[in-house]
Design a protein around this motif. Structure first.
Motif, mmCIF file in Angstrom:
data_model
loop_
_atom_site.group_PDB
_atom_site.id
_atom_site.type_symbol
_atom_site.label_atom_id
_atom_site.label_comp_id
_atom_site.label_asym_id
_atom_site.label_seq_id
_atom_site.Cartn_x
_atom_site.Cartn_y
_atom_site.Cartn_z
ATOM 1 N N ARG A 29 137.663 65.752 83.000
ATOM 2 C CA ARG A 29 137.404 64.009 81.879
ATOM 3 C C ARG A 29 137.728 63.171 82.903
ATOM 4 O O ARG A 29 137.416 62.253 82.579
ATOM 5 N N MET B 408 132.190 73.593 76.343
ATOM 6 C CA MET B 408 133.616 74.041 76.763
ATOM 7 C C MET B 408 134.351 74.165 78.094
ATOM 8 O O MET B 408 135.564 74.506 78.311
ATOM 9 N N ALA B 411 135.121 71.479 79.446
ATOM 10 C CA ALA B 411 135.089 70.713 78.492
ATOM 11 C C ALA B 411 134.579 69.316 79.212
ATOM 12 O O ALA B 411 135.474 68.324 78.763
ATOM 13 N N ARG B 416 136.298 71.141 72.965
ATOM 14 C CA ARG B 416 136.895 70.468 73.758
ATOM 15 C C ARG B 416 138.453 71.687 73.119
ATOM 16 O O ARG B 416 137.997 71.964 71.512
ATOM 17 N N MET B 435 140.300 73.664 80.074
ATOM 18 C CA MET B 435 138.713 74.063 78.388
ATOM 19 C C MET B 435 139.127 72.483 77.298
ATOM 20 O O MET B 435 139.182 72.517 76.418
ATOM 21 N N GLY B 436 139.757 71.620 78.778
ATOM 22 C CA GLY B 436 140.311 69.718 77.666
ATOM 23 C C GLY B 436 140.945 69.464 76.976
ATOM 24 O O GLY B 436 141.494 69.055 76.944
ATOM 25 N N SER B 437 141.981 70.747 76.686
ATOM 26 C CA SER B 437 143.280 70.594 76.382
ATOM 27 C C SER B 437 144.581 70.879 77.398
ATOM 28 O O SER B 437 144.429 72.091 78.004
#
Lengths: 201, 470
Positions: A29, B408, B411, B416, B435-437
C-alpha cells in the motif's frame, strides 16, 4: 561522477529472520507513489507499528540502534516482489550497506544499481557478527570492499560479493545507464536484427 | 556440445561486455504497468533522455485498478494519479497503452501472451517479478527494478549477469484434480524458496510437454517463488498452436519462417545443465500452503508439520508461521475455516482456469459467510467468460464476478482482507500482510481447490467436494 564505495564504517542493526520478503520490507500500500522520496519512513512498517500506528518492539525502533548505517540480515533477504521501493526505502532510511548470508536475485540487482552494497558472510562469521552487535550496539563495523573483508571487534571476516557488482561499486560504475548509452549505433543494429515484436494488423 | 535455450537466447541478445564484467543484454519486449514505471519516466526526464524504441514497449494498468466500480476519478486519488501518470507518460513517448475499456486491459502477464506479444526466443523484461510467466513460450523473461525500467526505456538494454540452468523434469501423468499450480507448489516445497537462487529453471519431461500453454504459464509464473528469476519451457507445437492467429503473431509467409526460428531456440538434446532434478507426476498431490512463504506447503490430506520434523534451520521460520497463521503443529490442514475465497492473479486468472472451475462448480453454492471473488485476468478473458456462460456459473454459485486486475493478490486496490481473515487464494504469495491486512492470512492453492474451499467454508480436497477421480 558516481560515488565510489570502498570502505563503509558504522554501527549495525541486527535484523533476525530468514527469507524476509520485499512485502515485509515495504508493504504494497505504500507503493502508491510517483517518486521514491520519503519511502524511508515506511521501512518494515507493519513490523514496526501496530494498526493504530503505535511502535512495536523491533530492532529499528530500538533506541540503542538509532543512527546505525549497516543492516544485518540472515538468508534469502529480499525475496518476492521486484519492487525497487524496497532497497530505496532501506537506503532512504539511512543505510549504507547490507550484510547477510544470501540475497534474492532481483533485490540484489536493484540494491546494487542504486549504490546500496549487499555483501555476504560465511554463516559462522555472520553469527559472530550478530552476537557481537547484539551484545554491544555501539560496536563499529567496517565493510571493506577493496580488501574484501568485514572487520568488527578485532575479528576479520572475508566477505563475498559477485565480482561484477564489486567492480561496479568500487569504481563508481554502479549505475550502468551511462555505459549502456555508449553502445550507440550498436543498439540500432540489434533493433534491426531482432524481429520482435511485429506490429498488430 | 549442445546448448540450452537460455544460452542461445542470451548469445543472440548480448550486445557487448561491460567494464564491470556484466553483459549488456538487448530486450526484445518491454512491458510496463503503473506501479513500477512512473519513477523510471521521472529519471528519464531528469537525464533528458527519450524512449529509444517505443515500438518495443507496451503498457497496461493492473495493480491499482478497482475491480468493482471503475468510474473515474477512482475513490482513491493516489490510484487515480498513478493511472494518469501512465496515460501521460505513454502518450508523451509514443508507447502503446492498453487502457481501461480498450478491450485489451488486464494483468500484464495475461495480456502479453493473449495478444501474441510474447514469443519464443525473446528476451522480455517488466518491472514485476512474475515476468517469469512469459518463459512458458520459450522466452527468457524476468522481472526488473525501476532503475532498470529506466535503462530499458532509454537503451532497450540492461546490464545483466548470466545465470546457471537447472533442468526440472516432471515425468509421467498428473492425477485427476491435480494442476500446474500443484506441480509448482510441490517443486518449491521440495527445492525451497531459496533453492533457485542463481538459477534459471528449465521445465520439461512428459508431464510438462503434455501441459497446455496456460498451465505452463502457471508453472513458470511461480519460478520466482522458488528463488529462480526465470523459468521456461522449450517451444514446441503446443506453443505454436497457441500463438497462431493472435494479433501480434507473425502472419502469412512470416509465420513459417518464425516457427523455424523459434524451434531453433529449443535446448539441444545434449545440452549440458548445471543441475538436473526429476519429479514423478503421479506423486504430486493437490498441494496447499500452511505458512508464510510458498515453500511452506503440504499435500491437502497432510498435516501442518511438527517442529521436530523439520530441519533445525527451518524451525524459527516455521514457528513464526504457525503463530501468524494461528495453526497448531500437527494439525490437519483440511478443515481449517476460511472467510475469503479469491480466484485471480497472474498465476491463475486465465480462461482455462475459469473454465475448469466452472465445469465443477456448476450446481454448487458458496458456503454462507464466505466472501468469494473471481477476478478475471483481462478484459478479453472476462468477455469470453461471459460469452461462454462461465461468469454466470460463478455468479449463481455466489461468487462476486469482478473486473480485471491484480486485485487481492497484493491488495493495492480496494479488495483486501480485514483483520485476521483467512483466504483460500489462487494467487502466488502467502507472505505476512500480502493481501492488504497486516494480520491477514493466505493459503495458496489451485483455482479448483479455492472453489472447493468456498463451497465447504474450509480448506477442502476438491476431489472430494466435486467427486473427481474417486
Amino acid at each position: 561522477m558516481l560515488e565510489k564505495f570502498t570502505v563503509i564504517r558504522g554501527r549495525a542493526v541486527p535484523l533476525r529472520g530468514e527469507d524476509i520478503d520485499t512485502d515485509r520490507i515495504i508493504p504494497a500500500r505504500f507503493m502508491k507513489v510517483l517518486t521514491f522520496e520519503g519511502l524511508g519512513q515506511y521501512l518494515f512498517y507493519d513490523e514496526r507499528f501496530d494498526e493504530k500506528g503505535n511502535p512495536k518492539p523491533h530492532p529499528l525502533n530500538d533506541p540503542r540502534y538509532q543512527g546505525a548505517s549497516l543492516l544485518l540480515v540472515e538468508a534469502g533477504f529480499g525475496s518476492g516482489s521486484s519492487r525497487e521501493h524496497a532497497p530505496q526505502a532501506i537506503k532512504r532510511a539511512g543505510f549504507k550497506a547490507i550484510i547477510g548470508e544470501s540475497f534474492a536475485e532481483i533485490f540484489f540487482g536493484n540494491a546494487t544499481a542504486i549504490g546500496l552494497p549487499c555483501v555476504t558472510l560465511a554463516p559462522e562469521d555472520l553469527r559472530a557478527l550478530f552476537q557481537a552487535v547484539e551484545a554491544d550496539p555501539s560496536l563499529e563495523v567496517e565493510v571493506d570492499l577493496l580488501a574484501k573483508e568485514v572487520r568488527f571487534g578485532g575479528r576479520v571476516a572475508p566477505l563475498a560479493l559477485p565480482e561484477a557488482a564489486r567492480e561496479a561499486l568500487t569504481q563508481g560504475l554502479w549505475d550502468p545507464i551511462g555505459e549502456l548509452l555508449e553502445a550507440g549505433s550498436l543498439l540500432d543494429e540489434f533493433d534491426r536484427k531482432l524481429p520482435y515484436p511485429r506490429r498488430s494488423e | 556440445m549442445g546448448k540450452t535455450l537460455y544460452e542461445k537466447v542470451w548469445e543472440a541478445h548480448e550486445v557487448r561486455k561491460l567494464r564491470s564484467g556484466q553483459s549488456q543484454l538487448f530486450i526484445d519486449l518491454h512491458l510496463l504497468h503503473e506501479v513500477t514505471s512512473p519513477q523510471a519516466f521521472g529519471m528519464l526526464r531528469d537525464l533528458g533522455l527519450k524512449v529509444r524504441y517505443p515500438h518495443r514497449t507496451f503498457a497496461t494498468v493492473d495493480h491499482i485498478v478497482p475491480t468493482h466500480d471503475r468510474t473515474e476519478p477512482f475513490q482513491d486519488p493516489l490510484a487515480q494519479s498513478m493511472l494518469e501518470a501512465l496515460r501521460q507518460n505513454t502518450k508523451e513517448h509514443g508507447i502503446t497503452f492498453f487502457d481501461l475499456g480498450s478491450g485489451n486491459q488486464g494483468i500484464v502477464h495475461v495480456i502479453g501472451p493473449q495478444l501474441g506479444l510474447t514469443q519464443p526466443g525473446m528476451t522480455i523484461a517488466c518491472g514485476d517479478s512474475h515476468t517469469s510467466t512469459h518463459g512458458a513460450f520459450g522466452a527468457v523473461a524476468f522481472g526488473i527494478g525501476t532503475s532498470q525500467v529506466r535503462d530499458v526505456l532509454a537503451t532497450q538494454t540492461l546490464a545483466a549477469q548470466k545465470l546457471k540452468v537447472r533442468r526440472i523434469n516432471v515425468e509421467g501423468k498428473l492425477s485427476p484434480g491435480v494442476y500446474a499450480k500443484d506441480v509448482i507448489l510441490h517443486i518449491i516445497r521440495h527445492l525451497g524458496v531459496k533453492g533457485g537462487l542463481g538459477y534459471a529453471y528449465e521445465y520439461g519431461g512428459s508431464a510438462v510437454e503434455a501441459m497446455d500453454m496456460e498451465s505452463r504459464m502457471t508453472l513458470c509464473n511461480m519460478s520466482i517463488e522458488g528463488g529462480a528469476r526465470i523459468g521456461y519451457v522449450n517451444p514446441d507445437e503446443t506453443t505454436f498452436a497457441y500463438l497462431e492467429g493472435r494479433p501480434f503473431s507473425p502472419k502469412g509467409a512470416e509465420w513459417e519462417e518464425a516457427k523455424r526460428r523459434w524451434r531453433s531456440f529449443a535446448s539441444d538434446p545434449d545440452a549440458p545443465y548445471d543441475d538436473v532434478v526429476t519429479f514423478r507426476a503421479e506423486e504430486i498431490p493437490p498441494t496447499v500452503t500452511w505458512g508464510i512463504n510458498p515453500g511452506q506447503a503440504v499435500p491437502i490430506d497432510g498435516r501442518v508439520p511438527l517442529l521436530e520434523e523439520l530441519p533445525e534451520e527451518e524451525r524459527p521460520l516455521a514457528e513464526e508461521a504457525l503463530a501468524y497463521m494461528g495453526l497448531r503443529p500437527g494439525q490437519p490442514i483440511k478443515g481449517v475455516p476460511i472467510q475469503v475465497a479469491f480466484i485471480g492473479s497472474c498465476t491463475n486468472a486465465r480462461l482455462s482456469d475459469l473454465r475448469e472451475v466452472a465445469r465443477f462448480l456448476k450446481g454448487h453454492k458458496v458456503k454462507k459467510g464466505v466472501r468469494a471473488l473471481v477476478v478475471p485476468g483481462s478484459e478479453w478473458v472476462a468477455k469470453k467468460a461471459e460469452e461462454e456462460g462461465i461468469a454466470e456459473v460463478f455468479r449463481e454459485a455466489g461468487f462476486e464476478w469482478r473486473n480485471p486486475g491484480c486485485s487481492m493478490c497484493l491488495a493495492m486496490n480496494p479488495d483486501r482482507l480485514q483483520g485476521d481473515e483467512l483466504a483460500a487464494s489462487s494467487s502466488n504469495r502467502n507472505y505476512k500482510g500480502r493481501m492488504g491486512s497486516p494480520r491477514g492470512r493466505t493459503v495458496l492453492m489451485s483455482p479448483l481447490m479455492v472453489a472447493a474451499a468456498a463451497v465447504a467454508g474450509e480448506i477442502a480436497d476438491a476431489r472430494e467436494v466435486f467427486g473427481i477421480g474417486r
